[in-house]
Design a protein around this motif. Structure first.
Motif, PDB file in Angstrom:
ATOM      1  N   HIS A 134       0.855  -1.185   0.000  1.00  0.00           N
ATOM      2  CA  HIS A 134       0.000   0.000   0.000  1.00  0.00           C
ATOM      3  C   HIS A 134       0.895   1.241   0.000  1.00  0.00           C
ATOM      4  CE1 HIS A 134      -2.297  -3.285   1.923  1.00  0.00           C
ATOM      5  NE2 HIS A 134      -3.213  -2.859   1.088  1.00  0.00           N
ATOM      6  N   GLU A 135       0.863   1.980  -1.075  1.00  0.00           N
ATOM      7  CA  GLU A 135       1.723   3.147  -1.242  1.00  0.00           C
ATOM      8  C   GLU A 135       1.125   4.376  -0.575  1.00  0.00           C
ATOM      9  OE1 GLU A 135       4.747   2.833  -2.972  1.00  0.00           O
ATOM     10  OE2 GLU A 135       4.212   0.712  -2.854  1.00  0.00           O
ATOM     11  N   LYS A 136       1.986   5.164   0.056  1.00  0.00           N
ATOM     12  CA  LYS A 136       1.626   6.428   0.698  1.00  0.00           C
ATOM     13  C   LYS A 136       0.466   6.252   1.683  1.00  0.00           C
ATOM     14  CE  LYS A 136       3.434   9.142  -3.066  1.00  0.00           C
ATOM     15  NZ  LYS A 136       3.184  10.106  -4.116  1.00  0.00           N
ATOM     16  N   ALA A 137       0.630   5.274   2.561  1.00  0.00           N
ATOM     17  CA  ALA A 137      -0.409   4.971   3.560  1.00  0.00           C
ATOM     18  C   ALA A 137      -0.347   5.947   4.722  1.00  0.00           C
ATOM     19  CB  ALA A 137      -0.236   3.543   4.058  1.00  0.00           C
ATOM     20  N   GLN A 138      -1.523   6.275   5.263  1.00  0.00           N
ATOM     21  CA  GLN A 138      -1.616   7.167   6.417  1.00  0.00           C
ATOM     22  C   GLN A 138      -1.223   6.462   7.715  1.00  0.00           C
ATOM     23  OE1 GLN A 138      -5.673   8.468   6.306  1.00  0.00           O
ATOM     24  NE2 GLN A 138      -5.407   9.612   4.408  1.00  0.00           N
ATOM     25  N   GLN A 139      -1.738   5.276   7.944  1.00  0.00           N
ATOM     26  CA  GLN A 139      -1.446   4.494   9.156  1.00  0.00           C
ATOM     27  C   GLN A 139      -0.982   3.108   8.744  1.00  0.00           C
ATOM     28  OE1 GLN A 139      -4.260   4.574  12.573  1.00  0.00           O
ATOM     29  NE2 GLN A 139      -5.566   5.696  11.141  1.00  0.00           N
ATOM     30  N   ILE A 140       0.246   2.773   9.061  1.00  0.00           N
ATOM     31  CA  ILE A 140       0.784   1.450   8.741  1.00  0.00           C
ATOM     32  C   ILE A 140       0.822   0.638  10.030  1.00  0.00           C
ATOM     33  CG2 ILE A 140       2.758   0.161   7.865  1.00  0.00           C
ATOM     34  CD1 ILE A 140       3.460   2.671   6.200  1.00  0.00           C
ATOM     35  N   LEU A 141       0.149  -0.505  10.036  1.00  0.00           N
ATOM     36  CA  LEU A 141       0.109  -1.386  11.202  1.00  0.00           C
ATOM     37  C   LEU A 141       1.085  -2.549  11.073  1.00  0.00           C
ATOM     38  CD1 LEU A 141      -3.741  -1.547  11.815  1.00  0.00           C
ATOM     39  CD2 LEU A 141      -2.073   0.018  12.815  1.00  0.00           C
ATOM     40  N   ALA A 142       1.445  -2.906   9.845  1.00  0.00           N
ATOM     41  CA  ALA A 142       2.396  -3.992   9.619  1.00  0.00           C
ATOM     42  C   ALA A 142       3.102  -3.751   8.287  1.00  0.00           C
ATOM     43  CB  ALA A 142       1.684  -5.342   9.612  1.00  0.00           C
ATOM     44  N   ARG A 143       4.338  -4.251   8.219  1.00  0.00           N
ATOM     45  CA  ARG A 143       5.152  -4.093   7.008  1.00  0.00           C
ATOM     46  C   ARG A 143       5.662  -5.454   6.541  1.00  0.00           C
ATOM     47  NH1 ARG A 143       6.727   1.288   6.320  1.00  0.00           N
ATOM     48  NH2 ARG A 143       6.338   2.588   8.145  1.00  0.00           N
ATOM     49  N   PHE A 144       5.892  -5.557   5.240  1.00  0.00           N
ATOM     50  CA  PHE A 144       6.591  -6.720   4.720  1.00  0.00           C
ATOM     51  C   PHE A 144       8.061  -6.588   5.086  1.00  0.00           C
ATOM     52  CE2 PHE A 144       2.928  -6.540   1.746  1.00  0.00           C
ATOM     53  CZ  PHE A 144       2.419  -7.799   2.001  1.00  0.00           C
ATOM     54  N   GLU A 145       8.807  -7.659   4.920  1.00  0.00           N
ATOM     55  CA  GLU A 145      10.211  -7.659   5.347  1.00  0.00           C
ATOM     56  C   GLU A 145      11.062  -6.604   4.642  1.00  0.00           C
ATOM     57  OE1 GLU A 145       9.989 -10.232   1.814  1.00  0.00           O
ATOM     58  OE2 GLU A 145       8.802 -10.119   3.637  1.00  0.00           O
ATOM     59  N   ASP A 146      10.615  -6.097   3.499  1.00  0.00           N
ATOM     60  CA  ASP A 146      11.371  -5.046   2.801  1.00  0.00           C
ATOM     61  C   ASP A 146      10.968  -3.636   3.248  1.00  0.00           C
ATOM     62  OD1 ASP A 146       8.900  -4.691   1.611  1.00  0.00           O
ATOM     63  OD2 ASP A 146       9.588  -5.094  -0.429  1.00  0.00           O
ATOM     64  N   GLY A 147      10.066  -3.541   4.227  1.00  0.00           N
ATOM     65  CA  GLY A 147       9.652  -2.246   4.763  1.00  0.00           C
ATOM     66  C   GLY A 147       8.405  -1.663   4.125  1.00  0.00           C
ATOM     67  N   SER A 148       7.912  -2.270   3.064  1.00  0.00           N
ATOM     68  CA  SER A 148       6.697  -1.758   2.415  1.00  0.00           C
ATOM     69  C   SER A 148       5.467  -2.095   3.253  1.00  0.00           C
ATOM     70  CB  SER A 148       6.572  -2.334   1.003  1.00  0.00           C
ATOM     71  OG  SER A 148       6.551  -3.748   1.036  1.00  0.00           O
ATOM     72  N   ALA A 149       4.413  -1.295   3.093  1.00  0.00           N
ATOM     73  CA  ALA A 149       3.205  -1.422   3.914  1.00  0.00           C
ATOM     74  C   ALA A 149       2.422  -2.689   3.562  1.00  0.00           C
ATOM     75  CB  ALA A 149       2.320  -0.194   3.736  1.00  0.00           C
ATOM     76  N   ALA A 150       2.197  -3.540   4.588  1.00  0.00           N
ATOM     77  CA  ALA A 150       1.471  -4.794   4.412  1.00  0.00           C
ATOM     78  C   ALA A 150       0.049  -4.725   4.945  1.00  0.00           C
ATOM     79  CB  ALA A 150       2.207  -5.930   5.114  1.00  0.00           C
ATOM     80  N   MET A 151      -0.163  -3.923   5.994  1.00  0.00           N
ATOM     81  CA  MET A 151      -1.500  -3.746   6.555  1.00  0.00           C
ATOM     82  C   MET A 151      -1.639  -2.285   6.963  1.00  0.00           C
ATOM     83  SD  MET A 151      -3.563  -5.685   9.649  1.00  0.00           S
ATOM     84  CE  MET A 151      -2.428  -5.312  10.963  1.00  0.00           C
ATOM     85  N   VAL A 152      -2.708  -1.661   6.465  1.00  0.00           N
ATOM     86  CA  VAL A 152      -2.922  -0.240   6.733  1.00  0.00           C
ATOM     87  C   VAL A 152      -4.333  -0.025   7.259  1.00  0.00           C
ATOM     88  CG1 VAL A 152      -1.252   0.475   4.975  1.00  0.00           C
ATOM     89  CG2 VAL A 152      -3.665   0.267   4.360  1.00  0.00           C
ATOM     90  N   LYS A 153      -4.526   1.167   7.831  1.00  0.00           N
ATOM     91  CA  LYS A 153      -5.829   1.483   8.407  1.00  0.00           C
ATOM     92  C   LYS A 153      -6.190   2.913   8.042  1.00  0.00           C
ATOM     93  CE  LYS A 153      -8.098   1.995  12.898  1.00  0.00           C
ATOM     94  NZ  LYS A 153      -7.829   2.130  14.338  1.00  0.00           N
ATOM     95  N   GLY A 154      -7.441   3.082   7.636  1.00  0.00           N
ATOM     96  CA  GLY A 154      -7.986   4.408   7.399  1.00  0.00           C
ATOM     97  C   GLY A 154      -9.099   4.670   8.396  1.00  0.00           C
ATOM     98  N   ASP A 155      -9.118   5.864   8.971  1.00  0.00           N
ATOM     99  CA  ASP A 155     -10.159   6.259   9.919  1.00  0.00           C
ATOM    100  C   ASP A 155     -10.920   7.447   9.362  1.00  0.00           C
ATOM    101  OD1 ASP A 155      -9.542   4.421  12.026  1.00  0.00           O
ATOM    102  OD2 ASP A 155      -7.826   5.675  12.559  1.00  0.00           O
ATOM    103  N   ASN A 156     -12.139   7.663   9.855  1.00  0.00           N
ATOM    104  CA  ASN A 156     -12.888   8.853   9.463  1.00  0.00           C
ATOM    105  C   ASN A 156     -13.469   9.539  10.701  1.00  0.00           C
ATOM    106  OD1 ASN A 156     -15.320   7.636  10.172  1.00  0.00           O
ATOM    107  ND2 ASN A 156     -15.778   6.989   8.100  1.00  0.00           N
ATOM    108  N   GLU A 157     -14.055  10.695  10.484  1.00  0.00           N
ATOM    109  CA  GLU A 157     -14.566  11.516  11.586  1.00  0.00           C
ATOM    110  C   GLU A 157     -15.675  10.830  12.378  1.00  0.00           C
ATOM    111  OE1 GLU A 157     -14.776  12.766   8.257  1.00  0.00           O
ATOM    112  OE2 GLU A 157     -12.712  13.451   8.416  1.00  0.00           O
ATOM    113  N   ALA A 158     -16.439   9.974  11.741  1.00  0.00           N
ATOM    114  CA  ALA A 158     -17.562   9.310  12.414  1.00  0.00           C
ATOM    115  C   ALA A 158     -17.106   8.143  13.288  1.00  0.00           C
ATOM    116  CB  ALA A 158     -18.569   8.810  11.376  1.00  0.00           C
TER     117      ALA A 158
END
Length: 172
Positions: free
Chosen positions: A77-101
């Motif tokens: 996942h490129e240019k992620a706001q919240q990264i919760l986990a990364r692959f071994e090369d440092g790239s984003a493997a699990m991300v999270k998006g939140d909203n105002e509600a």
């Protein structure tokens, strides 16, 4: 639109292989890159993952590093706001998006259902650290993560502890 509305109404969405479709902003990233070059996922040290206590739980295997021909397909996942986990090369493997509600959308960069099915059917291409008599939490960590997300986002969440022979105790 229904998925977007679900999160915008304050609910939670977990998805695997989010490849676009105009919902990238909902999950908090700009684009994805598909790959077959990842063999492990390292969880970030964030408050929502504080239940991870063992070093073998911090890094979970998708496959053996030495057997690249058997690695599963992944998405970063490129240019992620919240990264919760990364692959071994440092790239984003699990991300999270939140909203105002208060809604949250989690995107996993691999097919979790396929991963669990392969492991349970012993078709995970040696995605474990020890052949026998070793602790391999890769599937367990994901199942515990799902439980924690459920408990965090569902005010009336009920989970049961495994049946225990010694105390014959079920816990709500």
């Amino acid at each position: 639109m229904a998925l977007r509305r679900h999160v915008e109404e304050g609910r939670t969405l977990i998805a695997t292989q989010v490849l676009g479709g105009g919902v990238q902003d909902l999950f908090g990233f700009e684009s994805t890159v598909e790959s077959r070059s990842h063999h492990s996922i390292i969880f970030e040290d964030v408050p929502t993952l504080e239940w991870i206590s063992d070093p073998n739980e911090r890094t979970v295997l998708l496959g053996q590093p030495e057997l690249s021909t058997n690695w599963t397909g992944t998405q970063t996942h490129e240019k992620a706001q919240q990264i919760l986990a990364r692959f071994e090369d440092g790239s984003a493997a699990m991300v999270k998006g939140d909203n105002e509600a208060g809604g949250s959308a989690y995107a996993l960069g691999f097919d979790l259902g396929f991963f669990i099915m392969r492991a349970h059917n012993d078709r995970n291409d040696q995605g474990y650290r020890a052949y026998a008599n070793g602790y391999e939490p890769s599937v367990d960590v994901w199942l515990r993560w799902l439980k924690e997300v459920y408990r965090e986002h569902e005010p009336l969440a009920i989970t049961m502890a495994p049946y225990r022979m010694a105390g014959n105790l079920l816990r709500l």
